[in-house]
Motif scaffolding. Structure first.
Motif, short mmCIF file in Angstrom:
data_model
loop_
_atom_site.label_atom_id
_atom_site.label_comp_id
_atom_site.label_asym_id
_atom_site.label_seq_id
_atom_site.Cartn_x
_atom_site.Cartn_y
_atom_site.Cartn_z
N THR A 76 0.23 22.24 -14.03
CA THR A 76 -0.16 20.85 -14.34
C THR A 76 1.04 20.21 -15.03
O THR A 76 2.07 20.87 -15.23
N THR A 77 0.91 18.97 -15.41
CA THR A 77 1.97 18.38 -16.25
C THR A 77 1.43 18.04 -17.64
O THR A 77 1.91 17.12 -18.28
N GLU A 78 0.39 18.81 -18.05
CA GLU A 78 -0.18 18.63 -19.40
C GLU A 78 -0.58 17.18 -19.65
O GLU A 78 -0.30 16.61 -20.70
N PHE A 79 -1.22 16.58 -18.65
CA PHE A 79 -1.73 15.20 -18.73
C PHE A 79 -0.65 14.14 -18.91
O PHE A 79 -0.95 13.00 -19.24
N LEU A 80 0.59 14.50 -18.66
CA LEU A 80 1.67 13.53 -18.80
C LEU A 80 2.00 12.90 -17.44
O LEU A 80 1.98 13.59 -16.41
N GLY A 81 2.28 11.62 -17.43
CA GLY A 81 2.80 10.95 -16.24
C GLY A 81 1.78 10.78 -15.14
O GLY A 81 0.58 11.03 -15.30
N ILE A 82 2.27 10.35 -13.97
CA ILE A 82 1.38 10.01 -12.85
C ILE A 82 0.61 11.21 -12.31
O ILE A 82 -0.48 11.07 -11.78
N ILE A 83 1.18 12.38 -12.47
CA ILE A 83 0.46 13.57 -12.01
C ILE A 83 -0.57 13.97 -13.06
O ILE A 83 -1.73 14.27 -12.76
N GLY A 84 -0.16 13.88 -14.32
CA GLY A 84 -1.05 14.22 -15.43
C GLY A 84 -2.27 13.33 -15.50
O GLY A 84 -3.36 13.79 -15.87
N ASN A 85 -2.11 12.07 -15.11
CA ASN A 85 -3.29 11.19 -15.14
C ASN A 85 -4.05 11.19 -13.81
O ASN A 85 -4.93 10.36 -13.59
N GLY A 86 -3.72 12.13 -12.96
CA GLY A 86 -4.51 12.36 -11.74
C GLY A 86 -4.23 11.38 -10.61
O GLY A 86 -5.00 11.30 -9.66
N LYS A 87 -3.11 10.66 -10.69
CA LYS A 87 -2.82 9.66 -9.64
C LYS A 87 -2.04 10.24 -8.46
O LYS A 87 -1.89 9.56 -7.44
N GLY A 88 -1.58 11.45 -8.62
CA GLY A 88 -0.81 12.01 -7.51
C GLY A 88 -0.64 13.51 -7.62
O GLY A 88 -0.99 14.12 -8.64
N ILE A 89 -0.14 14.10 -6.56
CA ILE A 89 0.18 15.54 -6.54
C ILE A 89 1.61 15.68 -6.01
O ILE A 89 2.01 14.97 -5.08
N ALA A 90 2.37 16.58 -6.63
CA ALA A 90 3.74 16.84 -6.18
C ALA A 90 3.87 18.30 -5.77
O ALA A 90 3.02 19.14 -6.11
N ALA A 91 4.91 18.59 -5.03
CA ALA A 91 5.19 19.97 -4.66
C ALA A 91 6.69 20.18 -4.59
O ALA A 91 7.44 19.27 -4.19
N SER A 92 7.11 21.35 -5.02
CA SER A 92 8.52 21.69 -5.04
C SER A 92 8.68 23.07 -4.39
O SER A 92 7.85 23.95 -4.62
N CYS A 93 9.69 23.23 -3.58
CA CYS A 93 9.81 24.48 -2.82
C CYS A 93 11.25 24.95 -2.70
O CYS A 93 12.15 24.14 -2.44
N ASP A 94 11.46 26.23 -2.91
CA ASP A 94 12.75 26.87 -2.64
C ASP A 94 12.56 27.87 -1.51
O ASP A 94 11.53 28.55 -1.46
N VAL A 95 13.54 27.95 -0.64
CA VAL A 95 13.48 28.97 0.42
C VAL A 95 14.83 29.68 0.52
O VAL A 95 15.86 29.12 0.12
N LEU A 96 14.79 30.88 1.05
CA LEU A 96 16.01 31.60 1.38
C LEU A 96 15.91 31.98 2.86
O LEU A 96 14.90 32.55 3.28
N ILE A 97 16.91 31.61 3.62
CA ILE A 97 16.89 31.95 5.05
C ILE A 97 18.21 32.70 5.38
O ILE A 97 19.18 32.57 4.65
N LYS A 98 18.16 33.44 6.46
CA LYS A 98 19.34 34.24 6.82
C LYS A 98 19.53 34.17 8.32
O LYS A 98 18.56 34.37 9.07
N LYS A 99 20.73 33.91 8.76
CA LYS A 99 21.01 33.83 10.19
C LYS A 99 20.71 35.18 10.84
O LYS A 99 21.11 36.21 10.33
N ASN A 100 19.97 35.16 11.96
CA ASN A 100 19.61 36.44 12.57
C ASN A 100 20.56 36.81 13.70
O ASN A 100 21.51 36.12 13.95
#
Ligand code: MG
Length: 372
Positions: free
Chosen positions: A348-372
């Motif tokens: 959560t964002t501990e009720f801070l900001g637009i996500i904290g007040n329930g106005k939106g959802i965010a997502a963050s992603c890291d990937v590792l890929i390797k040439k086959n």
């Protein structure tokens, strides 16, 4: 690295890669960053007045392509190591003082090891990189018994092996047959063999496990997305419809989590982003199932293996932990990888900001890929 005398380096690149289960010469295997093992190894000797790379006849095209535009002298090798060295010696310039011979499959050689070998040879006529024995040694007797041997008396020999140029060329001109290394040839011609400082990391890539250490062409990618929560829409995350009064706004199904995964994958592969790939001005993508789009992205990255996907969903509500297994299963299925390679966590964002007040959802992603 600079010497007050002329040095020629011979890099031996023979080998079929059979023990490495490759089906091709292991020195052609890509290192992390894309360069092949042979290129990395040869580059360690770029200080030399001449760098001679001895390649096997079967790999001629690959070697000419690899060293196209470089100063490296390419020489076709023979059937044995000894024949290949003989071929390399013919290409050594006449004004050379020291010849240093190195295995193409030892890309981890350090400057310290190279300098020690060359300087020892300049002083004593030969300098063979070697390391002391770490294991206790036993000697086999003819009756099947073994007796302990003093390990202080034994060394494991590596390359580079450096020599006074004139004496090495003469030694090779005298011998016939197959020898395990240059030190043996030099010794057979009546010369003293001196050791120089080796390094336990200066390994010769031999089996598949060694090659795995190279990492291959590995790339990291990052993706991030935010969508607004509004009434009258379904809330879909990682392809799963959640029971919640609000849903995410967007042209597609607005699966913010899958969008972050797609952008991370595309970024890792050096491709543009999902906005360019699936434009929100295109009616084709109206209400689109983002999991289907993820499958398209996976197809686009067919030349890569996905090592792992690490997704973080940032939402004040609803609780996501109960859905974690389904999220992972859906992503892994769309990416056609084992679910162990996918992780989804939430915060959560501990009720801070637009996500904290329930106005939106965010997502963050890291990937590792390797040439086959
Ligand atoms: Mg989006």
């Amino acid at each position: 690295m600079k010497f007050s005398f002329n040095v020629a380096a011979i890099i031996l690149c023979g080998g079929s890669g059979q023990r490495a289960r490759l089906g091709y010469n292991k020195v052609l295997h890509p290192f992390s960053g894309g360069s092949a093992v042979a290129e990395i190894t040869a580059s360690k000797f770029s200080f030399a007045n001449a760098v001679i790379v001895v390649y096997p006849a079967a790999d001629k095209n690959e070697f000419f392509e690899m060293f196209d535009g470089s100063d490296v002298i390419l020489v076709e090798g023979g059937n044995t190591r000894t024949d290949s060295v003989k071929a390399g010696l013919k290409a050594v310039p006449t004004n050379t003082h020291i010849i240093t011979i190195h295995d193409g499959a030892r890309p981890f050689v350090t400057e310290k090891v190279i300098v020690s070998s060359i300087e020892t040879a300049h002083k004593n006529g030969s300098g063979i990189a070697a390391i002391p024995q770490v294991n206790a040694l036993r000697r086999k007797c003819s009756d099947g018994n073994t007796i302990s041997a003093d390990r202080e008396q034994f060394f494991s020999v590596q390359t580079p092996q450096s020599f006074d140029a004139g004496r090495l060329i003469e030694a090779y001109s005298k011998i016939d047959g197959v020898f395990s290394d240059d030190a043996e040839v030099f010794e057979k011609a009546g010369n003293a063999v001196f050791l120089s400082e080796g390094d336990e990391n200066n390994i010769k890539l031999t089996n598949y496990r060694d090659l795995a250490m190279l990492g291959g062409d590995v790339r990291v990618g990052f993706g991030f997305d935010v969508h607004e929560l509004i009434p009258g829409r379904d809330l879909i995350l990682c392809g799963k419809k959640l029971d919640y009064p609000l849903g995410l706004m967007g042209h597609s199904d607005a699966d913010v989590a899958v969008h972050a995964v797609m952008d991370a994958l595309l970024s890792a592969a050096g491709e543009s982003d999902i906005g360019a790939l699936f434009p929100d001005t295109d009616p084709k993508y109206e209400g689109a199932d983002s999991i289907k789009l993820l499958r398209n992205v996976r197809k686009k990255l067919a030349e890569y293996d996905i090592c792992n996907v690490s997704l973080m969903i940032i939402a004040q509500k609803p609780k996501l932990l109960p859905h974690r297994t389904d999220f992972i299963t859906n992503l892994a299925a769309a990416l056609e990888i084992d679910s162990k390679r996918v992780n989804v966590s939430a915060t959560t964002t501990e009720f801070l900001g637009i996500i904290g007040n329930g106005k939106g959802i965010a997502a963050s992603c890291d990937v590792l890929i390797k040439k086959n």
